[in-house]
Design an enzyme around this catalytic site. Structure first.
Site, short mmCIF file in Angstrom:
data_model
loop_
_atom_site.label_atom_id
_atom_site.label_comp_id
_atom_site.label_asym_id
_atom_site.label_seq_id
_atom_site.Cartn_x
_atom_site.Cartn_y
_atom_site.Cartn_z
N THR A 125 0.84 -1.19 0.00
CA THR A 125 0.00 0.00 0.00
C THR A 125 0.88 1.25 0.00
O THR A 125 1.92 1.27 0.67
CB THR A 125 -0.97 0.12 1.19
OG1 THR A 125 -1.56 1.42 1.18
CG2 THR A 125 -0.30 -0.06 2.53
N ILE A 126 0.46 2.23 -0.75
CA ILE A 126 1.21 3.49 -0.74
C ILE A 126 1.08 4.16 0.63
O ILE A 126 1.90 4.97 1.01
CB ILE A 126 0.77 4.47 -1.85
CG1 ILE A 126 -0.68 4.93 -1.66
CG2 ILE A 126 0.99 3.88 -3.22
CD1 ILE A 126 -1.02 6.16 -2.49
N ASP A 127 0.01 3.81 1.38
CA ASP A 127 -0.28 4.51 2.64
C ASP A 127 0.67 4.12 3.77
O ASP A 127 0.74 4.83 4.79
CB ASP A 127 -1.71 4.23 3.08
CG ASP A 127 -2.73 4.82 2.14
OD1 ASP A 127 -2.34 5.65 1.30
OD2 ASP A 127 -3.92 4.47 2.25
N ARG A 274 -0.32 6.85 -7.05
CA ARG A 274 -0.34 5.38 -7.12
C ARG A 274 0.13 4.84 -8.46
O ARG A 274 0.37 3.64 -8.59
CB ARG A 274 -1.77 4.88 -6.87
CG ARG A 274 -2.15 4.93 -5.46
CD ARG A 274 -3.22 3.97 -5.02
NE ARG A 274 -4.18 3.48 -5.96
CZ ARG A 274 -5.49 3.36 -5.69
NH1 ARG A 274 -5.95 3.75 -4.51
NH2 ARG A 274 -6.31 2.85 -6.56
O1 F6P Z 1 -5.85 2.41 0.27
C1 F6P Z 1 -4.94 3.15 -0.44
C2 F6P Z 1 -5.53 4.41 -0.97
O2 F6P Z 1 -4.52 4.92 -1.75
C3 F6P Z 1 -6.03 5.44 0.06
O3 F6P Z 1 -5.06 6.34 0.51
C4 F6P Z 1 -7.14 6.13 -0.68
O4 F6P Z 1 -8.10 6.65 0.20
C5 F6P Z 1 -7.71 5.03 -1.49
O5 F6P Z 1 -6.64 4.17 -1.79
C6 F6P Z 1 -8.44 5.49 -2.73
O6 F6P Z 1 -8.58 4.40 -3.58
P1 F6P Z 1 -9.65 4.22 -4.73
O7 F6P Z 1 -9.85 5.55 -5.36
O8 F6P Z 1 -9.02 3.23 -5.63
O9 F6P Z 1 -10.89 3.70 -4.07
#
Ligand code: F6P
Length: 341
Positions: A125-127, A274
């Site tokens: 995860t990038i987070d 991402r």
């Molecule tokens: O879970 C990783 C993440 O990058 C979060 O920081 C972000 O809220 C979410 O994905 C958004 O993902 P998506 O737009 O694909 O639902």
């Protein structure tokens, strides 16, 4: 042995590096066969697979995204979801799974492993908020992208003498905001872990203008003002029940402009963080995770996840992966000296 591989949840740079590493080691050292499960748990439920051999993973190391596709499908919320996953595995003779995912995907993996499915998890995860591992791959790339954006925003902010708010990803954790904000020399960094005081933020902004510099405010998408409501663009939720965030940056710029009477604008970095090619460090970490995941499968050490501790890769119970890793208040406080100056 036949091993299935899947990538679930939001994608991140480095997923393909793990897939390549798993397949190369499994085929070359143990003569295993692999089955690619398409779109995470979605493909496992619907029986959608693709061939995965050494040829299929050639050239994918620097490639962003995932050649297997990803989704936020949650089989535990679907009727007969677990049974359908088991049927897909049986139909392809899959004896073990390598599951590459974040908190949600690995949470499902943990439940499935308790029902008897043999699997090993790899955290992504990038987070950087997966519990039990010091870092996840994808994070370093995202921080690099956000830092470069902040560097660029400094010069345009100076030219126009305006406040620039930069909204970065981070639903529950402010790791990207903190690392990129510190690396990019932001004048305020707002993270979900610590409610922010709007008056204080505006004071930091004013102070920065007083010393003749334009302020850069970095805000994580999940940051919330004190005694306030989280600002949301819409209330829709994904299959894991998460609201779709984004909106705090715009709200903040409006509030700052209204209170300081100086122009403020917002840049939302969103999915740019991402996408694209993984950094060298993320390729390194992803490759090591893949190699160690294969060893865990080989040892029959199922229900575990590979994790980074210091510079070592270790195995931990999947149950530990589910805790949300947050920025400690003391770490955040270390950077107080830079705020507003
Ligand atoms: O879970 C990783 C993440 O990058 C979060 O920081 C972000 O809220 C979410 O994905 C958004 O993902 P998506 O737009 O694909 O639902």
């Amino acid at each position: 042995m036949r091993v299935g591989v899947l990538t679930g949840g939001g994608d991140c740079p480095g997923l393909n590096a793990v897939i390549r590493s798993v397949v190369r080691k499994g085929v070359q050292e143990y003569a295993w066969e692999f089955v690619g499960i398409v779109d995470g748990w979605g493909g496992a439920v619907k029986d959608v697979t693709r061939p995965l051999d050494v040829r299929a993973v050639r050239g994918i190391l620097p490639l962003g995204g995932t050649i297997l596709g990803s989704s936020r499908t949650n089989p535990l919320r679907l009727e007969k979801g677990i049974e359908r996953v088991k049927n897909t595995l049986a139909a392809h003779g899959i004896e073990a799974l390598v599951v590459i995912g974040g908190e949600d995907t690995l949470g499902v993996a943990h439940t499935l492993s308790e029902t008897g499915i043999d699997l090993v998890g790899v955290p992504k995860t990038i987070d950087n908020d997966v519990g039990g591992t010091d870092y996840t791959f994808g994070f370093d790339t995202a921080v690099g992208i956000a830092t470069e954006a902040i560097d660029r925003l400094h010069t345009t902010a100076e030219s126009h003498k305006r406040t620039l708010v930069v909204e970065v990803m981070g639903r529950h954790s402010g790791w990207i905001a903190l690392h990129a904000g510190v690396a990019g020399g932001a004048n305020a960094i707002l993270i979900p872990e610590v409610e922010f005081d709007l008056d204080r933020v505006c004071a930091w902004v004013e102070r920065r203008f007083e010393i003749n510099y334009a302020p850069i405010v970095v805000v994580a998408e999940g940051a919330v003002p004190k005694a306030g409501q989280m600002v949301l663009k819409d209330e829709s939720r994904d299959e894991f029940g998460h609201v779709r965030l984004s909106g705090i940056g715009d709200w903040l710029a409006r509030e700052i402009e209204g209170r300081t009477k100086k122009e403020a604008r917002t840049t939302v970095l969103g999915h740019v963080q991402r996408g694209g090619t993984p950094s060298a460090y993320d390729r390194w970490l992803a490759t090591r995770f893949g190699l160690h995941a294969v060893e865990a499968v080989k040892d029959g050490d199922f229900g575990t996840m590979v994790a980074l501790r210091g510079t070592d890769i270790v195995r931990i119970p999947l149950a530990d992966a589910r805790t949300n890793k947050r920025v400690p208040a003391e770490l955040y406080a270390e950077f107080d000296v830079f705020f507003g100056t």
